[in-house]
Write an enzyme that holds these catalytic residues in place. Structure first.
Site, mmCIF file in Angstrom:
data_model
loop_
_atom_site.group_PDB
_atom_site.id
_atom_site.type_symbol
_atom_site.label_atom_id
_atom_site.label_comp_id
_atom_site.label_asym_id
_atom_site.label_seq_id
_atom_site.Cartn_x
_atom_site.Cartn_y
_atom_site.Cartn_z
ATOM 1 N N HIS A 30 0.784 1.617 -23.788
ATOM 2 C CA HIS A 30 0.864 2.279 -22.073
ATOM 3 C C HIS A 30 1.752 3.142 -22.161
ATOM 4 O O HIS A 30 3.199 2.146 -21.591
ATOM 5 C CB HIS A 30 0.093 1.490 -21.465
ATOM 6 C CG HIS A 30 0.395 2.544 -20.017
ATOM 7 N ND1 HIS A 30 -1.096 3.499 -19.612
ATOM 8 C CD2 HIS A 30 0.921 2.526 -19.003
ATOM 9 C CE1 HIS A 30 -0.723 3.997 -18.294
ATOM 10 N NE2 HIS A 30 0.175 3.864 -17.761
ATOM 11 N N SER B 38 -2.576 -1.578 -10.505
ATOM 12 C CA SER B 38 -3.386 0.256 -10.861
ATOM 13 C C SER B 38 -3.369 -0.306 -12.484
ATOM 14 O O SER B 38 -4.154 0.256 -13.436
ATOM 15 C CB SER B 38 -2.901 0.534 -10.089
ATOM 16 O OG SER B 38 -3.522 2.215 -10.565
ATOM 17 N N ARG C 32 -3.868 6.420 -2.006
ATOM 18 C CA ARG C 32 -2.843 6.465 -1.706
ATOM 19 C C ARG C 32 -2.132 7.193 -2.029
ATOM 20 O O ARG C 32 -0.788 7.740 -1.336
ATOM 21 C CB ARG C 32 -2.326 5.057 -2.933
ATOM 22 C CG ARG C 32 -2.272 3.634 -2.909
ATOM 23 C CD ARG C 32 -2.607 2.457 -3.777
ATOM 24 N NE ARG C 32 -0.815 3.272 -4.545
ATOM 25 C CZ ARG C 32 -0.972 3.144 -6.011
ATOM 26 N NH1 ARG C 32 -2.122 2.693 -6.824
ATOM 27 N NH2 ARG C 32 0.148 3.168 -6.459
ATOM 28 N N ASP D 127 -9.603 0.938 -8.469
ATOM 29 C CA ASP D 127 -8.508 1.035 -8.255
ATOM 30 C C ASP D 127 -8.241 2.845 -8.398
ATOM 31 O O ASP D 127 -7.738 3.127 -7.704
ATOM 32 C CB ASP D 127 -7.946 0.820 -10.361
ATOM 33 C CG ASP D 127 -6.527 2.025 -10.074
ATOM 34 O OD1 ASP D 127 -5.737 1.805 -9.231
ATOM 35 O OD2 ASP D 127 -7.069 2.832 -10.724
ATOM 36 N N LYS E 258 -6.895 -1.314 -15.153
ATOM 37 C CA LYS E 258 -6.946 -0.807 -16.158
ATOM 38 C C LYS E 258 -6.933 -1.280 -17.804
ATOM 39 O O LYS E 258 -7.818 -1.094 -18.906
ATOM 40 C CB LYS E 258 -6.631 0.827 -16.363
ATOM 41 C CG LYS E 258 -7.274 1.476 -14.764
ATOM 42 C CD LYS E 258 -6.662 2.799 -14.843
ATOM 43 C CE LYS E 258 -5.005 3.101 -14.385
ATOM 44 N NZ LYS E 258 -4.972 3.951 -12.863
HETATM 45 N N1 URA Z 1 -0.374 5.796 -12.633
HETATM 46 C C1 URA Z 1 -1.498 4.539 -12.536
HETATM 47 O O1 URA Z 1 -2.530 4.267 -13.242
HETATM 48 N N2 URA Z 1 -1.625 4.533 -11.008
HETATM 49 C C2 URA Z 1 -0.574 3.864 -9.788
HETATM 50 O O2 URA Z 1 0.007 3.570 -9.326
HETATM 51 C C3 URA Z 1 0.545 5.049 -10.354
HETATM 52 C C4 URA Z 1 0.574 5.238 -11.680
#
Ligand code: URA
Ligand code: CA
EC number: 2.4.2.2
Length: 433
Positions: A82, A183, A168, A161, A187
């Site tokens: 990632h 977060s 947020r 999320d 994923k």
């Molecule tokens: N990217 C994400 O997937 N989540 C976040 O909180 C910030 C950046």
């Protein structure tokens, strides 16, 4: 349990328990806990933080808020990579075939998303015929057979999320390390990763502009991974200027092909070798990072990385002959050079602004409704530290519109030239494992 008590507890700087965190995430996902209470909690977390245990619990609560992908029918250790954003980041296109060519299974689920350029799927779709509409059984079969397949996002992954991130975004609570770390990691884990390699970017084009923040984020994510049984390593890499030369969809596919051949831009190639070595090592295909790197360098030299890319494209309907003849990729109508106005040394290429210029050409999506032009984009001819003469090209602009004064102006403003020599930036600042 009452949400108001938990908000108060966090507001006063206490740690939440596992049960409390799961109560919050389940309640919020179902809609039992309203946005206004969740906003207050997010703000309390923003100021008070979360300890490592809380952050790991929050991650797993979000993983279990929706579907999780079962990759257990795929042989071997599934390592995912990632990158935290960036501009013209061609690494995913290169790393997939590169590590697959030495036997690491790459089961990539990818999206389209918003940004300067398209997502991995958009980029790959610039190969005529290539598609990601394969079902789950085909996906698993292809990974077992070719070690690599890419499928479009499906299923209801980490709904908590999705909801929390959107909240947020409008409550000034995005920039909290435990919230970002949980977060991102939720994923990856929901998508079935056994092990994770993170490329945390720092600099103007990155989410974390400051190096110390980037390190803290990387450390938080590595800690989550290791606590929840997913081996995780992180690299902190530079995104003050764009990575490689190409920013655009088909242009990045071409750049990935060059890199798989070992003839790519130096920075892109180096970062791919470093990230790739970590992936190979975590997949237990090599007993050291050095051995892993040798394997990858060999795969570039002997053509096996490129062959894996061809096999992968063909298996998903793509015309693999683009690899030997990139002129079969979508081509822009106009090719325009941006000429330097003075002699000197390139001192700055502001990554995010250059990305925006590419988006204005149509390379990326500003909103979900925008359509992408796969042919257009930018190819940098100079990088920070390079000497330049007046009249030399700084950037080649690939456009489907003739009038590009807006793009040129944006580029001139954000590619700075100094009279005195400039040091090229460090590419890799740190490694965290
Ligand atoms: N990217 C994400 O997937 N989540 C976040 O909180 C910030 C950046
Ligand atoms: Ca690039």
């Amino acid at each position: 349990m009452r949400m108001v008590d938990l908000i108060e507890k966090k507001r006063d700087g206490h740690a939440l328990t596992k049960e409390e965190i799961h109560f919050i995430i389940e309640g919020y996902t179902k809609g039992d806990i309203p946005d206004y209470q969740m906003s207050a909690l997010a703000m309390a977390i923003f100021f008070r933080g979360m300890n490592e245990e809380e952050t790991a619990e929050l991650t797993m609560a979000m993983v279990h808020s929706g579907d999780t992908i079962d990759l257990s029918k795929i042989e071997g250790i599934k390592v995912d990579k990632h990158s935290t954003g960036g501009v013209g980041d061609t690494t995913t296109l290169v790393l997939g075939p590169l590590v697959a060519s030495v036997g690491v299974p790459v089961a990539k689920m990818s999206g389209r998303g918003l940004g300067h350029t398209g997502g991995t799927i958009d980029k790959l779709e610039s190969v005529p015929g290539f598609h990601v509409e394969i079902n789950n059984d085909e996906f698993i079969e292809l990974v077992n057979k070719n070690k690599i397949a890419v499928v479009g996002q499906s299923g209801n992954l980490t709904p908590a999320d999705k909801k929390l991130y959107a909240l947020r975004d409008v409550t000034a609570t995005v920039n909290s390390i435990p919230l970002i770390a949980s977060s991102i990691m939720s994923k990856k884990i929901a998508a079935g990763a056994d092990a994770i390699v993170l490329d945390v970017k720092t600099g103007a084009g990155a989410f974390m502009k400051d190096l110390n923040d980037a390190k803290a984020l990387a450390k938080a994510m590595v800690d989550i991974g290791n606590r929840v049984g997913r081996k995780t390593m992180a690299i902190i890499s530079d995104m003050s200027q764009p990575l490689g030369y190409a920013i655009g969809n088909a242009l990045e596919v071409k750049e990935a092909i060059d890199t798989l051949r070992g003839e790519g831009p130096e920075d892109l190639q180096e970062l791919c070798l470093v990230l790739g070595s970590h992936m190979v090592y975590l997949a237990e295909k090599a007993s050291s990072l050095e051995e892993a790197r040798h394997m990858l360098e060999k795969a570039m030299k002997d053509g096996s990385a490129l062959q894996t890319f061809k096999t992968f494209l063909a298996a998903q309907g793509g015309d693999a002959s683009v690899v030997d003849d990139p002129s079969k990729l979508p081509q822009a109508k106009y090719v325009i050079e941006l000429e330097a106005k003075e002699d000197g040394y390139v001192s700055e290429i502001v990554a995010d602004a250059v990305g925006t210029a590419a988006m204005w050409l149509g390379a990326g999506r500003a909103t979900k409704e925008s359509t992408i032009d796969l042919a257009v984009g930018l190819v940098l001819r100079k990088k920070v530290g390079d000497a330049v003469k007046k009249g030399e090209s700084l950037v080649t602009i690939y456009s489907n519109r003739e009038q590009i004064d807006d793009v040129k102006q944006k580029l001139y403003e954000n590619i700075r030239i100094s009279a005195t020599p400039v040091q090229a930036p460090t590419l890799i600042y740190d490694k965290i494992s």
